[in-house]
Design a protein around this motif. Structure first.
Motif, PDB file in Angstrom:
ATOM      1  N   VAL A 728       0.837  -1.202   0.000  1.00  0.00           N
ATOM      2  CA  VAL A 728       0.000   0.000   0.000  1.00  0.00           C
ATOM      3  C   VAL A 728       0.870   1.250   0.000  1.00  0.00           C
ATOM      4  O   VAL A 728       2.064   1.194   0.264  1.00  0.00           O
ATOM      5  CB  VAL A 728      -0.964   0.015   1.207  1.00  0.00           C
ATOM      6  N   ASP A 729       0.217   2.382  -0.259  1.00  0.00           N
ATOM      7  CA  ASP A 729       0.989   3.622  -0.385  1.00  0.00           C
ATOM      8  C   ASP A 729       0.507   4.668   0.636  1.00  0.00           C
ATOM      9  O   ASP A 729       0.888   4.616   1.798  1.00  0.00           O
ATOM     10  CB  ASP A 729       0.874   4.099  -1.849  1.00  0.00           C
ATOM     11  N   ASN A 730      -0.364   5.557   0.199  1.00  0.00           N
ATOM     12  CA  ASN A 730      -0.675   6.721   1.040  1.00  0.00           C
ATOM     13  C   ASN A 730      -1.819   6.486   2.024  1.00  0.00           C
ATOM     14  O   ASN A 730      -2.657   5.606   1.828  1.00  0.00           O
ATOM     15  CB  ASN A 730      -1.031   7.898   0.131  1.00  0.00           C
ATOM     16  N   SER A 731      -1.829   7.339   3.046  1.00  0.00           N
ATOM     17  CA  SER A 731      -2.913   7.306   4.038  1.00  0.00           C
ATOM     18  C   SER A 731      -4.184   7.887   3.417  1.00  0.00           C
ATOM     19  O   SER A 731      -4.176   8.361   2.283  1.00  0.00           O
ATOM     20  CB  SER A 731      -2.558   8.169   5.242  1.00  0.00           C
ATOM     21  N   LEU A 763       6.624  10.921   4.001  1.00  0.00           N
ATOM     22  CA  LEU A 763       5.542  11.773   3.528  1.00  0.00           C
ATOM     23  C   LEU A 763       4.226  11.331   4.178  1.00  0.00           C
ATOM     24  O   LEU A 763       4.192  11.071   5.379  1.00  0.00           O
ATOM     25  CB  LEU A 763       5.456  11.739   1.996  1.00  0.00           C
ATOM     26  N   ASN A 764       3.162  11.168   3.338  1.00  0.00           N
ATOM     27  CA  ASN A 764       1.887  10.756   3.929  1.00  0.00           C
ATOM     28  C   ASN A 764       1.626   9.266   3.755  1.00  0.00           C
ATOM     29  O   ASN A 764       0.485   8.815   3.780  1.00  0.00           O
ATOM     30  CB  ASN A 764       0.737  11.581   3.331  1.00  0.00           C
ATOM     31  N   ASP A 765       2.692   8.495   3.588  1.00  0.00           N
ATOM     32  CA  ASP A 765       2.498   7.049   3.462  1.00  0.00           C
ATOM     33  C   ASP A 765       1.974   6.465   4.776  1.00  0.00           C
ATOM     34  O   ASP A 765       2.378   6.883   5.851  1.00  0.00           O
ATOM     35  CB  ASP A 765       3.830   6.365   3.103  1.00  0.00           C
ATOM     36  N   ILE A 766       1.136   5.476   4.619  1.00  0.00           N
ATOM     37  CA  ILE A 766       0.633   4.784   5.809  1.00  0.00           C
ATOM     38  C   ILE A 766       1.725   3.845   6.312  1.00  0.00           C
ATOM     39  O   ILE A 766       2.484   3.300   5.518  1.00  0.00           O
ATOM     40  CB  ILE A 766      -0.671   4.024   5.470  1.00  0.00           C
ATOM     41  N   GLY A 852       6.008   6.056  -6.093  1.00  0.00           N
ATOM     42  CA  GLY A 852       7.316   5.746  -5.513  1.00  0.00           C
ATOM     43  C   GLY A 852       7.691   4.291  -5.700  1.00  0.00           C
ATOM     44  O   GLY A 852       8.801   3.970  -6.139  1.00  0.00           O
ATOM     45  N   ARG A 853       6.752   3.396  -5.414  1.00  0.00           N
ATOM     46  CA  ARG A 853       7.078   1.965  -5.395  1.00  0.00           C
ATOM     47  C   ARG A 853       6.850   1.255  -6.731  1.00  0.00           C
ATOM     48  O   ARG A 853       7.423   0.200  -6.978  1.00  0.00           O
ATOM     49  CB  ARG A 853       6.277   1.263  -4.293  1.00  0.00           C
ATOM     50  N   ALA A 854       5.981   1.847  -7.568  1.00  0.00           N
ATOM     51  CA  ALA A 854       5.675   1.162  -8.830  1.00  0.00           C
ATOM     52  C   ALA A 854       6.207   1.880 -10.069  1.00  0.00           C
ATOM     53  O   ALA A 854       6.259   1.287 -11.137  1.00  0.00           O
ATOM     54  CB  ALA A 854       4.167   0.958  -8.957  1.00  0.00           C
TER      55      ALA A 854
HETATM   56 MN   LIG Z   1       3.252   7.719  -1.027  1.00  0.00          MN
END
Ligand SMILES: [Mn+2]
Ligand SMILES: CC(C)(COP(=O)(O)O)[C@@H](O)C(=O)NCCC(=O)O
Length: 898
Positions: A728-731, A763-766, A852-854
């Motif tokens: 997963v990425d952001n919150s 950043l706002n990543d969970i 960022g991840r993909a």
């Molecule tokens: Mn992110």
């Protein structure tokens, strides 16, 4: 340029070249936690030497545990090794500091560990704990500073946090490993000042052990340097030997290395760094090695050296392949000049000397490589000092004499081979079977500021760091690093013209120090087992060349004020937070400036590293979660509308639902506080309004649109997926309205789901810590999620007072959360948490979400299982560069294994 034969040559003193102007250090004591370092065992150093005290050891944990923790009651909670290499000019220190005890593992981690049967340290009789390996150096002439440093940090007693230090007890008979002549010469002084005995280790043994360790355990340690270009070389661990190790200190040792502990000193030369510095000091008025080296930058050796052209009336001697500019005889022109020493420019003298000695070293090394049939020649020792011209000259000589057959390579930790080797000689540091994936290199904020009058970084606590930074800023010292990187002009086969230099200030030694960071040892990191080929895997999608870096420099600099504002607010906006915020901004800007000067300054550096550097800088100034309140606010707003979304989805048929779910993921990936464009957008509406607008815009086909292929595979009834890893990425909307509903769909299909989230905020990543609470909240409105979360141990007790719409459903497949081992917006699959590595073993689908991840990383990565890469492109340049597309394009890339 006669080569010394080992039998006739005087044995050179085994020490390092150096001089004034060198102080310390490439270390700092950031308080930020390294990702995923989780330990429960108590270890310490005994009074006499840093070893484990095994007395009274007892198994701690239940009998079912495959690898229970071993409790060592007589060990303190700190283990710290210190080793020294005391040369004629420089003292090199390597020390290991353990992390503070991180035994407070949360419930999620403990239950996950159990479920995944994770164990750390299985191959050892005792676990190795996380910590940091620091590299520091002092001038030998300023030995007192070194002793003060050791004493202030209590390195000889296991560090200031060790019980022996806290209790004030004076352990007797402390033994510190040391190599180099100074281990003999200064043994009494160490005893007198610190009460420690130096245990001498053989210098050759240490050099080889240090070099082998570096090549084995540090990614991109070795590099070539030709025509001003640095290129990192990854040496295959299984194909490391044999190689020729040339240690250029005051004198030069040439060692043939055949294996671990297997080597032979085959030759050496007494014409080395000491010769350059010694002759240079006599012939110029230089007061330091660096000053002399700096002079060479502006030198013209043709006023001193006799060139082929001088003999042949300006012509090449082409018959034997010598160009007119080839040095026929170093210093040869001075014979007929009839001039006094004072009539020569010191700059020219320095350059002639440097070329004479570097060529000679290169040539002797090549001849020895030839003698033993070796292709790889590794140069180390502080003579090199990261000095571009020295490296180019040596490389040129090796290339020239071997006709391109042999390769000169250099080491980033060139000066620390001996000290590292001495460090490795401790019997039980537990570091011998480390691999590159266990070590994370970090560049603390002090790194860009070495050299000049202010030496750093500060040694102590956060406050010292900040005031040091403030002092630095007041002084207005230039943040430039004019290491000559321009390609020196070559004229034919013979040699170089004068070197091109970028400035008058040479920061050779500083740059050498800059090239090494603190190595964070994180034993719980692993290579992701589903990588198709870890050896060829490269996380970064785009090469950060000078142009690309220039772009990111601007983007990240522009974003800085906003980030600082958020960071300061996250810490209550106090004066202290503001001070830290300023210091952070200066530190990060300085790193950017340093990289702008020399993109390869910190090793092979991609965008992922750059984005991680920013997070690390924040942590260094104790901003642990700059976006904390934004994340909370967005989570709450999204959870409030989740039930409606789930209801809407449940009213659709399977195929339509899958499309709506993927659309939902892509649309919600817009909530990215790292993208300038998105942040600007947020001023135009509430999170829910933006989410709706984003969904409406979801026009297919997307820029990459493999949805139909994915749908076909996903809905294949005879071959359903068994286990999906969903990164997963952001919150906020991203995870709550995008990824959770998708995960729920998998669970509905009977597919086990592992949600993979960051170990530390970025950043706002969970984060993996925050996620269970969100799942629990969502589960209040959804039986599928609840049953799965219960089955996965995420929710321990069934919650009271919720509608039980799932009581009739069968026992669910589990939903779990694992941490990925990262504290960055990107992911490098060579270094993930052991938790994720364990969870990955039987997974048949990997979903990567977010830019960022993909995209920035892993767009081209191949896995051993099916992979789905989902992201919204929130940066115009990236969209153009990667897909010839536009900002807000969507990517749905499906890569089945067969
Ligand atoms: Mn992110
Ligand atoms: C930092 C990010 C990779 C995070 O994106 P995400 O992975 O959250 O989709 C992204 O915000 C980014 O690349 N920003 C670049 C700066 C900009 O475009 O303004």
């Amino acid at each position: 340029m006669a080569a010394n034969n080992s039998s006739e040559a005087p044995i050179p003193p085994l020490e390092e070249a150096g001089g004034e102007g060198v102080k310390h250090e490439a270390e700092a004591d950031g308080k930020g936690k390294a990702p995923a370092a989780s330990t429960t065992t108590m270890l310490h150093r005994s009074g006499s030497r840093p070893q484990l005290d095994l007395s009274g050891a007892a198994i701690h944990g239940t009998l079912e545990d495959r690898n229970p923790t071993i409790l060592l009651p007589n060990q303190s909670d700190d283990i710290s090794h210190l080793a020294l290499d005391i040369g004629g000019s420089l003292i090199k220190l390597v020390y290991f500091s353990r992390h503070a005890d991180q035994s407070t593992e949360d419930k999620r981690k403990l239950s996950t560990k159990k479920r995944l049967e994770i164990f750390t340290g299985a191959r050892r009789s005792y676990p190795v704990l996380g910590g940091r390996l620091h590299f520091v150096k002092f001038e030998t002439g300023k030995l007192n500073e070194c002793l003060d440093f050791i004493s202030s940090k209590q390195l000889h007693r296991g560090g200031v946090d060790s019980p022996s230090w806290r209790s004030g007890a004076q352990p007797d008979n402390i033994v510190i490993k040391a190599t180099g002549g100074g281990a003999y010469k200064y043994a009494d002084l160490f005893k007198e000042r610190l009460g420690v005995s130096l245990e001498k280790e053989d210098e050759m043994d240490c050099l080889v052990a240090g070099s082998n360790f570096l090549l084995k355990a540090i990614r991109h340690e070795a590099f070539t340097h030709m025509d001003g270009q640095k290129e990192y070389v990854q040496i295959d661990q299984n194909d490391m030997f044999p190689y020729l190790l040339v240690n250029v200190g005051s004198g030069v040792s040439i060692i043939k290395v055949d294996g671990h502990g297997k080597f032979q000193r085959v030759s050496g030369t007494n014409v080395g760094g000491g010769t350059y510095w010694g002759l240079g000091r006599l012939m110029t008025e230089c007061k330091s090695f660096d000053e002399l080296l700096e002079l060479s930058q502006r030198g013209d050796n043709s006023t001193i050296d006799m060139l082929v052209g001088d003999i042949y009336g300006g012509l090449d001697y082409s018959k034997i392949g010598l160009s007119a500019s080839t040095i026929a005889s170093s210093f040869g022109k001075t014979i007929s000049d009839n001039k006094e020493l004072s009539e020569y420019r010191p700059e020219d003298i320095s350059l002639s000397l440097l070329r004479m000695i570097s060529y000679n070293i290169g040539q002797i090394s090549y001849l020895n490589a030839l003698r033993y049939g070796l292709k790889r020649i590794l140069f180390g020792g502080f003579f090199i000092r990261g000095h571009a011209y020295t490296m180019d000259t040596i490389s040129f000589a090796v290339h020239f004499w071997s006709k391109g057959e042999a390769k000169a390579m250099f080491l980033r930790h060139e000066g620390f081979l001996g000290a590292l080797g001495a460090f490795m000689s401790y019997e039980k540091h537990g570091l011998d079977d480390l691999s590159a994936h266990h070590l994370v290199e970090r560049f603390p904020m002090g790194a860009p500021y070495v050299g000049g009058k202010i030496h750093g970084p500060p040694l102590g606590d956060l406050n010292e760091k900040i005031s040091w930074m403030e002092k630095f800023v007041q002084k207005g010292t230039q943040i430039t690093a004019p290491v000559p990187m321009g390609a020196p002009a070559t004229t034919g086969m013979g040699g170089f013209e004068r070197p091109t230099s970028k400035g008058d200030i040479l920061r050779s030694d500083a740059s050498a120090a800059l090239n090494v960071g603190v190595l964070h040892l994180v034993p719980s990191l692993d290579v992701f087992p589903l990588l198709e080929d870890p050896k060829t895997y490269e996380p970064n999608t785009i090469d950060l060349d000078h142009n690309e870096f220039k772009y990111w420099f601007t983007v990240l600099s522009d974003h800085l004020p906003d980030l600082v504002e958020k960071a300061v607010a996250s810490e209550g906006g106090t004066d202290d937070a503001k001070r830290r915020g300023d210091a952070f901004a200066h530190a990060f800007s300085a790193h950017l400036a340093r990289l702008m000067e020399e993109p390869a300054a910190y090793g092979k550096f991609g965008l992922a590293n750059l984005l991680e550097l920013r997070e690390e800088c924040l942590r260094e100034f104790q901003f642990f979660d700059a976006y904390v309140s934004i994340k909370q606010r967005e989570n709450e707003a999204s959870l409030a509308v989740l039930p409606d979304l789930l209801m809407e989805l449940d009213s659709m048929d399977e195929e339509a639902r899958l499309l709506a779910l993927i659309e939902g993921v892509l649309a919600a990936n817009i909530f990215d506080w790292g993208s300038k464009a998105c942040v600007d957008l947020y001023h135009q509406g509430t999170i829910i309004e933006i989410y709706r607008m984003s969904r409406k815009k979801m026009q297919r086909p997307w820029r990459i649109d493999d949805f139909d292929m994915f749908k076909k595979r996903m809905l294949k009834k005879d071959q359903p997926y068994k286990k999906a890893l969903i990164s997963v990425d952001n919150s906020g909307a991203d995870v709550v309205l995008g990824m959770l509903p998708l995960a729920r769909e998998f669970l509905r299909h009977g597919i086990e789901v592992v949600l993979v989230a960051n170990s530390l905020p970025a950043l706002n990543d969970i984060t993996a810590n925050e996620l269970p609470e969100i799942v629990a909240e969502a589960a209040k409105h959804c039986g599928i999620l609840r049953k799965a979360a219960e089955a996965g141990g995420l929710i321990v007790d069934a919650m009271a007072g919720i509608q039980d719409d799932a009581k009739d459903e069968p026992v669910s497949v589990p939903l779990m959360v694992v941490e990925n081992g990262c504290g960055s917006p990107c992911i490098d699959f060579r270094q993930v948490s052991s938790e994720l590595a364990a969870a990955a073993k039987d997974a048949d689908l990997l979903i990567l979400e977010g830019m960022g991840r993909a995209l920035h990383t892993n767009l081209n990565a191949r896995f051993k299982c099916d992979a789905l890469k989902l992201a919204m492109v929130k940066n115009q340049r990236l969209a153009e560069k990667l897909f010839n597309g536009n900002i807000y394009d969507c990517i749905c890339k499906f890569e089945p294994v067969s």
